[in-house]
Design a protein around this motif. Structure first.
Motif, PDB file in Angstrom:
ATOM      1  N   ARG A 154      -1.086   4.197   3.825  1.00  0.00           N
ATOM      2  CA  ARG A 154      -0.855   3.814   5.052  1.00  0.00           C
ATOM      3  C   ARG A 154      -0.808   4.642   6.225  1.00  0.00           C
ATOM      4  NH1 ARG A 154       4.282   0.561   6.006  1.00  0.00           N
ATOM      5  NH2 ARG A 154       5.415   1.633   4.379  1.00  0.00           N
ATOM      6  N   VAL A 185       1.036  -1.071  -0.045  1.00  0.00           N
ATOM      7  CA  VAL A 185      -0.003  -0.024   0.013  1.00  0.00           C
ATOM      8  C   VAL A 185       0.920   1.182  -0.071  1.00  0.00           C
ATOM      9  CG1 VAL A 185      -1.869   1.357   1.167  1.00  0.00           C
ATOM     10  CG2 VAL A 185      -1.748  -1.282   1.137  1.00  0.00           C
ATOM     11  N   TRP A 239      -6.920  -0.999   0.827  1.00  0.00           N
ATOM     12  CA  TRP A 239      -6.458  -1.588   1.905  1.00  0.00           C
ATOM     13  C   TRP A 239      -7.525  -2.454   2.630  1.00  0.00           C
ATOM     14  CZ3 TRP A 239      -3.389   1.192   6.389  1.00  0.00           C
ATOM     15  CH2 TRP A 239      -3.030   0.279   7.388  1.00  0.00           C
TER      16      TRP A 239
END
Length: 394
Positions: free
Chosen positions: A149, A144, A204
């Motif tokens: 993140r 990611v 995610w």
């Protein structure tokens, strides 16, 4: 001594996708001319200029302003990541408040490239080294992109502590789209449902969908900042005053708290807001309208709590009760925010300023917040800096 400071003119051009915009000098010149025209003055009366951008060579600010005029005034180039535009505004206000200048231009622009934001200078230490190390410790390494993140991790921390649902972040994105449909300068004006946000590609798993992230955008915005004496002597409007403003940077807790919310600036925002409320002598519950830094829906949610719009852990209820939109406690991001309006990094803070000035003037058309008197702006840049500005209708 601190003099009263007024926003006498604002200007913004429509935001566009990368590759669809004019080159930055033309974008910036159009925004600057719009702000000058809104104020009702010529460029020859501007005494200083602070010009913000993130992706560009040194003195791009001069290159942009030379399209407007070459009057020989000081031009200061500003880069503070995503808070660049409001940092230019902070410096312009400071110059006028101190008496160093009577009329100052704050200008921001960005000509961005498609895709995730990345580093340009790869042959030297990154300013994000410590942020990346802490993020790796707290959420692990992965495929990611880092920005996802950072902010996805902050949202995940809130979910883990308070049981916040992913659908709550989708509600924020859907609200942004409903607001943006009334903003002719926004990049995305189509209304999205909560279900459509949830159905967009998962960036995610269980933490973030694509529509919960703002898009890279090109654009420009500007503001004319004046003293009371200058405004009176030139017949300019003094309907909007900067009542208080604060800029903060990171403290040790950013890296030591073991909390991704601190990594992405919760503490900076909380402290800047505290300083502003104290200086203005108000509470957050007196605010009518807020433009805050919703680079991700997750950041909007945690910022509600940082700014004191709701108590810690109360953001989900605040959203589900509709207290963040028209008819609720405080209208947040009536412009559509970064999520719908777009996020040209250097221009964002001044686009927020433009929206709030229009709200306080009562000229926001279908976006108008009835009776708006106090407006708060929150603009955040990782690395880090946070600027919070309180505007007052006079």
């Amino acid at each position: 001594m601190s003099l009263d400071v007024y926003v006498c003119g604002v200007g913004m051009i429509p935001f566009t996708k990368p590759g669809a915009s004019e080159p930055y000098p033309q974008m910036a010149a159009r925004a600057a001319r719009t702000a000058l025209a809104d104020a009702g003055i010529g460029y020859e009366l501007v005494q200083q200029a602070y010009v913000g951008y993130v992706y560009g060579d040194s003195t791009a600010g001069q290159r942009a302003l030379y399209e407007v005029g070459m009057s020989g005034i000081p031009v200061v180039n500003v880069n503070n990541n995503c808070s660049t535009g409001s940092t230019a505004l902070f410096l312009a206000r400071q110059a006028v408040a101190s008496g160093a200048a009577d009329c100052v231009l704050a200008l921001g622009f960005e000509q961005m490239s498609p895709g995730a934001i990345g580093s340009v200078f790869k042959d030297r230490p990154s300013p994000f080294e410590r942020f990346d190390e802490v993020t790796d410790e707290l959420v692990g390494r992965g495929e990611v992109p880092l920005a996802l993140r950072y902010f996805g991790g902050a949202g995940l921390a809130h979910m883990q502590q308070y049981g916040t649902q992913l659908t709550t972040f989708a509600k924020i994105r859907a609200k942004a789209s409903r607001h943006a449909t009334n903003n002719p300068l926004a990049l995305f004006r189509n209304v999205l449902t909560e279900e459509e946000v949830m159905a967009s590609p998962m960036m995610w798993d269980g933490v973030l969908t694509r529509l919960m992230a703002c898009p890279p955008t090109c654009g420009s915005a500007a503001a004319i900042i004046c003293s009371s004496e200058f405004a009176v002597s030139h017949g300019l409007s003094r309907s909007v005053r900067i009542k208080a403003q604060a800029m903060t940077t990171d403290r040790p807790t950013t890296f030591e708290a073991g909390d991704m919310r601190e990594v992405v600036g919760f503490g900076m925002a909380q402290e800047a807001a505290r300083q502003v409320y104290e200086a203005a002598g108000i509470s957050p519950h007196e605010l009518d309208v807020v433009e805050l830094h919703d680079c991700f829906a997750q950041n909007e949610l945690i910022t509600y709590e940082a700014l004191g719009l709701c108590p810690p852990g109360g953001a989900e209820k605040f959203i589900c009760d509709g207290d963040n939109t028209y008819g609720g406690k405080v209208v947040t991001n009536p412009s559509g925010g970064l999520l719908s309006k777009g996020h040209p990094l250097g221009a964002t803070g001044l686009a927020q300023c433009t929206e709030l000035v229009q709200q306080l003037r009562g000229t926001a058309d279908k976006r108008q917040v009835d009776g708006a008197r106090l407006a708060l702006q929150h603009n955040l840049g990782l690395g880090g800096a946070c600027v919070v500005t309180l505007y007052e209708r006079v």
